[in-house]
Design a protein around this motif. Structure first.
Motif, PDB file in Angstrom:
ATOM      1  N   GLU A 185       0.946  -1.330  -0.015  1.00 53.92           N
ATOM      2  CA  GLU A 185      -0.576   0.024   0.099  1.00 53.92           C
ATOM      3  C   GLU A 185       0.919   1.149   0.193  1.00 53.92           C
ATOM      4  O   GLU A 185       1.689   1.244   0.218  1.00 53.92           O
ATOM      5  CB  GLU A 185      -0.911   0.164   1.477  1.00 53.92           C
ATOM      6  N   ASN A 186       0.540   2.347  -1.109  1.00 54.40           N
ATOM      7  CA  ASN A 186       0.988   3.383  -0.729  1.00 54.40           C
ATOM      8  C   ASN A 186       1.349   4.341  -0.036  1.00 54.40           C
ATOM      9  O   ASN A 186      -0.140   3.657   0.954  1.00 54.40           O
ATOM     10  CB  ASN A 186       1.549   3.914  -2.297  1.00 54.40           C
ATOM     11  N   PHE A 187       2.171   5.191   0.355  1.00 56.39           N
ATOM     12  CA  PHE A 187       1.492   6.250   1.860  1.00 56.39           C
ATOM     13  C   PHE A 187       0.664   7.139   0.808  1.00 56.39           C
ATOM     14  O   PHE A 187       1.350   8.043  -0.307  1.00 56.39           O
ATOM     15  CB  PHE A 187       2.837   6.866   2.424  1.00 56.39           C
ATOM     16  N   PHE A 188      -0.659   8.221   1.482  1.00 57.67           N
ATOM     17  CA  PHE A 188      -0.854   8.986   0.717  1.00 57.67           C
ATOM     18  C   PHE A 188      -2.418   9.348   1.731  1.00 57.67           C
ATOM     19  O   PHE A 188      -2.833   8.554   2.631  1.00 57.67           O
ATOM     20  CB  PHE A 188      -1.822   8.342  -0.593  1.00 57.67           C
ATOM     21  N   LEU A 189      -2.228  10.929   1.689  1.00 59.71           N
ATOM     22  CA  LEU A 189      -3.772  11.387   2.264  1.00 59.71           C
ATOM     23  C   LEU A 189      -4.710  12.262   1.503  1.00 59.71           C
ATOM     24  O   LEU A 189      -3.791  13.637   0.977  1.00 59.71           O
ATOM     25  CB  LEU A 189      -3.228  12.324   2.940  1.00 59.71           C
ATOM     26  N   VAL A 190      -5.336  12.217   0.655  1.00 60.80           N
ATOM     27  CA  VAL A 190      -5.719  12.189  -0.048  1.00 60.80           C
ATOM     28  C   VAL A 190      -7.885  13.063  -0.028  1.00 60.80           C
ATOM     29  O   VAL A 190      -8.394  12.324   1.216  1.00 60.80           O
ATOM     30  CB  VAL A 190      -6.233  12.517  -1.251  1.00 60.80           C
ATOM     31  N   ASP A 191      -7.872  14.256  -0.789  1.00 64.56           N
ATOM     32  CA  ASP A 191     -10.035  13.588  -0.546  1.00 64.56           C
ATOM     33  C   ASP A 191     -10.099  13.511  -1.698  1.00 64.56           C
ATOM     34  O   ASP A 191      -9.844  13.225  -3.189  1.00 64.56           O
ATOM     35  CB  ASP A 191      -9.981  15.213  -0.894  1.00 64.56           C
ATOM     36  N   ARG A 192     -11.496  12.577  -1.425  1.00 66.93           N
ATOM     37  CA  ARG A 192     -11.879  11.487  -2.188  1.00 66.93           C
ATOM     38  C   ARG A 192     -13.027  12.635  -2.859  1.00 66.93           C
ATOM     39  O   ARG A 192     -13.381  13.157  -2.110  1.00 66.93           O
ATOM     40  CB  ARG A 192     -12.431   9.990  -1.658  1.00 66.93           C
ATOM     41  N   ASN A 245     -15.781  11.664  -3.558  1.00 73.91           N
ATOM     42  CA  ASN A 245     -17.025  11.243  -2.548  1.00 73.91           C
ATOM     43  C   ASN A 245     -16.749  12.156  -1.646  1.00 73.91           C
ATOM     44  O   ASN A 245     -17.914  11.944  -0.797  1.00 73.91           O
ATOM     45  CB  ASN A 245     -17.246   9.999  -2.750  1.00 73.91           C
ATOM     46  N   GLY A 246     -16.297  12.603  -1.532  1.00 77.20           N
ATOM     47  CA  GLY A 246     -16.221  13.321   0.070  1.00 77.20           C
ATOM     48  C   GLY A 246     -15.484  12.774   1.232  1.00 77.20           C
ATOM     49  O   GLY A 246     -15.086  13.848   2.049  1.00 77.20           O
ATOM     50  N   GLY A 247     -15.238  11.946   1.180  1.00 80.30           N
ATOM     51  CA  GLY A 247     -14.453  10.723   2.709  1.00 80.30           C
ATOM     52  C   GLY A 247     -12.891  11.795   1.905  1.00 80.30           C
ATOM     53  O   GLY A 247     -12.427  12.011   1.222  1.00 80.30           O
ATOM     54  N   ARG A 248     -12.089  10.990   2.874  1.00 78.59           N
ATOM     55  CA  ARG A 248     -10.683  10.971   2.815  1.00 78.59           C
ATOM     56  C   ARG A 248     -10.131  10.127   2.989  1.00 78.59           C
ATOM     57  O   ARG A 248      -9.735   8.661   3.596  1.00 78.59           O
ATOM     58  CB  ARG A 248     -10.317  12.015   4.897  1.00 78.59           C
ATOM     59  N   GLY A 249      -8.850   9.517   2.089  1.00 78.14           N
ATOM     60  CA  GLY A 249      -8.333   8.936   1.869  1.00 78.14           C
ATOM     61  C   GLY A 249      -7.356   8.690   2.139  1.00 78.14           C
ATOM     62  O   GLY A 249      -6.090   9.650   2.287  1.00 78.14           O
ATOM     63  N   ARG A 250      -6.759   7.513   2.790  1.00 76.71           N
ATOM     64  CA  ARG A 250      -4.653   6.887   3.411  1.00 76.71           C
ATOM     65  C   ARG A 250      -4.278   6.025   3.334  1.00 76.71           C
ATOM     66  O   ARG A 250      -5.291   4.749   3.248  1.00 76.71           O
ATOM     67  CB  ARG A 250      -5.343   7.523   5.560  1.00 76.71           C
ATOM     68  N   GLY A 251      -3.348   5.610   3.372  1.00 72.91           N
ATOM     69  CA  GLY A 251      -2.708   4.613   3.258  1.00 72.91           C
ATOM     70  C   GLY A 251      -1.593   4.760   3.815  1.00 72.91           C
ATOM     71  O   GLY A 251      -0.310   6.424   4.484  1.00 72.91           O
ATOM     72  N   MET A 252      -0.580   3.354   4.780  1.00 69.43           N
ATOM     73  CA  MET A 252       0.572   4.043   6.036  1.00 69.43           C
ATOM     74  C   MET A 252       1.601   3.620   4.416  1.00 69.43           C
ATOM     75  O   MET A 252       3.500   4.284   5.118  1.00 69.43           O
ATOM     76  CB  MET A 252       0.454   2.934   6.511  1.00 69.43           C
ATOM     77  N   GLY A 253       2.007   3.245   3.855  1.00 70.61           N
ATOM     78  CA  GLY A 253       3.303   2.651   3.396  1.00 70.61           C
ATOM     79  C   GLY A 253       3.441   1.411   3.593  1.00 70.61           C
ATOM     80  O   GLY A 253       2.642   0.734   4.245  1.00 70.61           O
ATOM     81  N   ALA A 254       5.052   1.223   3.546  1.00 79.33           N
ATOM     82  CA  ALA A 254       5.650   0.005   4.218  1.00 79.33           C
ATOM     83  C   ALA A 254       6.793   0.306   5.028  1.00 79.33           C
ATOM     84  O   ALA A 254       7.560   1.217   4.764  1.00 79.33           O
ATOM     85  CB  ALA A 254       6.241  -0.920   2.914  1.00 79.33           C
ATOM     86  N   LEU A 255       6.865  -0.902   5.883  1.00 81.73           N
ATOM     87  CA  LEU A 255       8.165  -0.141   6.850  1.00 81.73           C
ATOM     88  C   LEU A 255       8.796  -1.373   7.011  1.00 81.73           C
ATOM     89  O   LEU A 255       8.701  -2.818   7.616  1.00 81.73           O
ATOM     90  CB  LEU A 255       7.271   0.151   8.465  1.00 81.73           C
ATOM     91  N   SER A 256      10.544  -1.462   7.088  1.00 81.14           N
ATOM     92  CA  SER A 256      11.426  -2.113   7.353  1.00 81.14           C
ATOM     93  C   SER A 256      12.566  -1.788   8.829  1.00 81.14           C
ATOM     94  O   SER A 256      12.427  -0.842   8.953  1.00 81.14           O
ATOM     95  CB  SER A 256      12.219  -2.605   6.395  1.00 81.14           C
ATOM     96  N   LEU A 257      12.246  -3.337   8.789  1.00 88.03           N
ATOM     97  CA  LEU A 257      13.914  -2.396  10.618  1.00 88.03           C
ATOM     98  C   LEU A 257      15.333  -3.367  10.081  1.00 88.03           C
ATOM     99  O   LEU A 257      14.745  -4.817   9.391  1.00 88.03           O
ATOM    100  CB  LEU A 257      13.545  -2.433  11.739  1.00 88.03           C
ATOM    101  N   GLY A 258      16.246  -3.064   9.989  1.00 82.12           N
ATOM    102  CA  GLY A 258      17.099  -3.757   9.780  1.00 82.12           C
ATOM    103  C   GLY A 258      18.438  -3.824  11.135  1.00 82.12           C
ATOM    104  O   GLY A 258      18.120  -2.560  10.856  1.00 82.12           O
TER     105      GLY A 258
END
Lengths: 421, 421, 421
Positions: C324-331, C333-346
């Motif tokens: 899933e990409n990281f994003f924060l957009v207005d839809r 249809n009025g809602g607000r879309g969110r995505g978290m992206g990916a996370l790795s630890l090393g």
């Protein structure tokens, strides 16, 4: 459907477009006093050299990557052996409230004339006050850009490092010389019916900055960024207005006002910018707080009837499109076709005062008569005749307080041949 | 219909295309006398270093903007930390009489071999006389290019500043060192039936130049551009033929003749260039007028039968297309495919005399045996074996008249790996 | 049909694609001993400066010309006034046995982490041993690349000049400092069914090199290329591990082992590299043979479940694609879309020993905790916290044998903002 959109987005590839511009300058220093010669070369009898410069040879690649992100890389090869970066950033668009967030090298929001593209400005060089109080405009920072849905209001705000890294791409130093910047612009009158031939734009902008007043006298590599300076509206070798790096400076604050009225082919634009600086008494300087300020007003008129469009989402001017291109071609049917292009005439009055207390950065004015002959929407030639006077200057050539400033008059004639794509 | 055409034109956007080339050189200085070592390094026992150089890493963006204008930006990154500009111009095309007018950095029309692209020339480096009398070819200027409708005649004429601004993009100086240049070329024989495998091209070119003979001894920033010099048909560190900047020079004039006969796979080409220079007696030099001259003749033959095409509208050579590419691939059906590419062999004789009166710029000749192995129409490898002799040289390493010149023999072997796109 | 294919190929034009990347770094030197300060600045009380650097502003144009040839030009403008070349080559593809042959500036095949693209590596800077024993990786050379039909085995072998010509594009010198390099890689386990979420990659690589141990003490222009050095996994000004140019060196040989195990979101990777150097006793150094060596091991895990893909034809890692990409957009249809992206630890452990006999290049280790937050498949932010220790160092700041080495501890925190297209 949301899932489908995102699945589609993931399949997409990064996209790019390529743009560029070539600006070729010819500057002739018609007249200069001994004082001006000193400010230019350090020698009162060595007058400014006439010149032909590539002012800009700029290539740009910009685009998007899938998932509402964007990027821009802009390199200027006007001095090919020592290129400069201009816009170099990455960021997010389509954020809520029509906002875009950019990280990287980008323009600080002080001065309408700096936010306008050099492709579109009606005079060759930017006004004294705009270039002085936002030298070279671009800095490394993070900035949010947005506008309301009706496009009547737009804003920018962000934080920027103060050192100009356009030639070396790197900021080094344990002291973070930085500033907070903001600009709020509005176009309360915009005549939709005429396609934007009438509008009024106004804006207020400001900044708070922390500087490293001891510069390179300590071990950190920060240069003291409390310096205000500008060339005489033409490409001289030296900056004639110049406060030097102000020893002992701690902070400075800026406030700027913009006003732009467009009525068809006529535009009247003015800006006023103030900078207040607080400092300690160091190195023989008296430590008094300083106030520098300046502004300009110009009128520009299209004899051929075109107008300067406004981009309401960014609060800047846009590309002028001639009613008829300039051309001279053989027609297939034997005749010869001719077009005249577009022509505008303008007059600008500049004022700038960088002399306050014991800092003699220069106090003066200039008048610029300018003509633009548009060959096409993407190419034109500019002619600028500048005459001006500077008093109480010379601090930029001295590390200690001056007993007296330098005075002088000048006149300069310049031409710029421009194309962009 | 005219109106419609122009309406369409206005809707159009700027267009661009991208091109580039990579030329990688390997030069081996097989043999050099003490005199040659001195000309190269200033030290008679320090011989020229062998080398691998990226000779060209060139990127180009060129195109049009709506309304019969064009632009070109060409940057060479062969030395990436110190790039150079090549063609950088804007201009008008489709002018009456098939003419194009360009403003910016472009080639001065002296010497066929310089007007030919480095992608197409059959020897690795340009002839002694061509490089000497039109060093690096490109200068800032304005030039008109045209040809008649039958393409049997073409011309170029314009004015150019004499300083080479390829590395810094700027001409500074109150003295305008400039010249007027012209070239008239014809192809009286051109065999249309064989697709241009037979033709004869000839041309005459000339220039009038004003130079600032006092160079940097006065306050203006002009360098004295009356200097003629060249490397030994290979990429040495120094120019072995070199008059130095001729003190007291006022003007110089040039006359050049070109002849190129192509009969199928065989081409025989020659050029001869003279330069006359007028000077005052300054700094110990005797002030006598000077005459420098040189020329070359070569024969080149395609063993595999290809020919060098002529571009009749510009009077220059065009891209050679091998009958068969060089390749070695596995076929889908199991076999292995092979192609040999194209092969040409050539021999060139060069003569150059830069020693006259008290100027000892060098008087000598060189023989170049050259082979071109074309892998594809866009790539090839060149091998050049050069042997030559230079007498009465060394002025380039001295600011005062020399009591005697330097002599020496040399032989050099070079390879160039080339691709362009 | 064969003829037809080739006829088609001849009609085709060269093709290109454009790519690029922007990497913006922020490095904070949290803690440094007097010894580290000395290694960085030469002054024990002048600690490393914090910094913001454009680490990479890279543009690339690559493509093919008709007839199975290819080219690539990659220029990095991270320091715009002093650009660098990266890959610049031409060559042949579709050779028998899936082979490609390239001539030009390209990576020497020592060290998996160097062969991986900086766009894909999971830690910001390359491991100590990989950067030390293959400094900047790219050299001018000729190299063959191939793989078997099942892609289980791939290889690279070629010859390279040892001087780094990335900034000036030219190798000068009568002594050819050069090496033969080879790498054989295999992926004996590769889980096709899961789309490559499980695999094991291993490789062995080596080199034989001849160096000019007298450097610039003779007349040839070769610098002595027997120098091994690296920064502390972060962009310091100086290399803290540094043997200096080892006087009297004749040859060196290298052997390198790679191991990379990937099980879904988890990857465990390690490399070990040895260098043996033979030298004469010159300038006070004892002339004993030297052995330098180092290695690393890291584990990296995707909390969001992604995996690092393997490119089996080159034996390197490929682009990670977030679920899933990281994003924060207005839809719409009025809602607000969110995505978290990916996370790795090393977590990575590095070891490097450049101190042997009388050469005190530094012997030490470092631990790096790293996080990658992927905004999209083309953009991410990296955070690296590095802590380490170095002993018996300082040879890089001395031309004579040291009586004793310099010791010190350090910790560094860095962030990198990245996009590529």
């Amino acid at each position: 459907e949301k899932l489908k959109d995102e699945a589609d987005a993931k399949k997409k590839k990064p996209e790019f477009k390529i743009n560029g511009r070539v600006h070729l300058d010819n500057w002739n220093f018609l007249d200069s006093d001994a004082g001006i010669n000193f400010l230019e070369s350090g020698n009162p009898v060595d007058d400014p050299e006439n010149r032909w410069d590539f002012r800009r040879i700029r290539l740009e690649i910009a685009g998007t990557v899938p998932g509402n992100m964007l990027y821009r890389i802009q390199i200027d090869f006007n001095n090919p052996s020592s290129a400069e970066m201009k816009d170099v950033y990455l960021g997010f668009n389509n954020l809520p409230n029509n906002q875009t967030f950019l990280i990287g090298n980008q323009k600080r929001p002080i001065g309408l004339d700096h936010l306008n593209s050099s492709r579109h400005n009606v005079f060759a060089e930017r006004p004294l006050a705009v270039e002085t109080f936002n030298e070279d405009a671009r800095r490394l920072g993070a900035c949010m850009y947005g506008h309301n849905d009706s496009e009547s209001i737009n804003w920018r705000y962000g934080g920027f490092l103060l050192e100009n890294i356009s030639t070396d791409g790197r900021y080094r130093g344990d002291f973070h010389e930085a500033g907070l910047y903001g600009r709020l612009a509005a176009s309360p009158w915009y005549d939709e019916i005429s396609g934007g031939r009438g509008y009024y734009h106004c804006a207020v902008a400001g900044s708070f900055n922390a500087v490293d007043g001891d510069g390179t006298t300590d071990l950190d590599q920060n240069s003291n960024e409390s310096r205000f300076r500008t060339r005489p509206l033409a490409r001289s070798d030296s900056r004639w207005w110049d406060t030097g790096r102000i020893l002992g400076a701690n902070n400075y604050e800026q406030l700027a006002f913009e006003s732009m009225l467009n009525i068809g082919a006529l535009q009247i634009t003015g800006e006023y910018i103030s900078t207040w600086l607080q400092r300690d008494a160091v190195g023989g300087f008296n430590g008094e707080d300083l106030h520098f300020h300046g502004g300009y007003i110009f009128a520009n008129y299209y004899l051929t009837g075109e107008h300067v469009p406004l981009d309401r989402t960014s609060g800047t001017i846009d590309r002028v499109k001639p009613f008829e291109n300039f051309f001279l071609v053989d027609r297939c049917n034997g005749g010869r076709g001719r077009g005249m292009g577009a022509l505008s005439l303008g007059l600008r009055a500049d004022y700038l005062d960088l002399s306050d207390s014991d800092i003699r950065g220069g106090d003066g004015y200039a008048l610029t008569a300018g003509a633009n002959w548009y060959w096409t929407a993407y190419s034109k030639v500019q002619a600028n005749l500048i005459t001006g006077e500077i008093n109480n200057a010379g601090q930029g050539r001295s590390a200690v307080p001056l007993a007296a400033g330098v005075d002088g008059d000048f006149s300069i004639l310049g031409f710029r041949y421009m194309i962009d794509f």
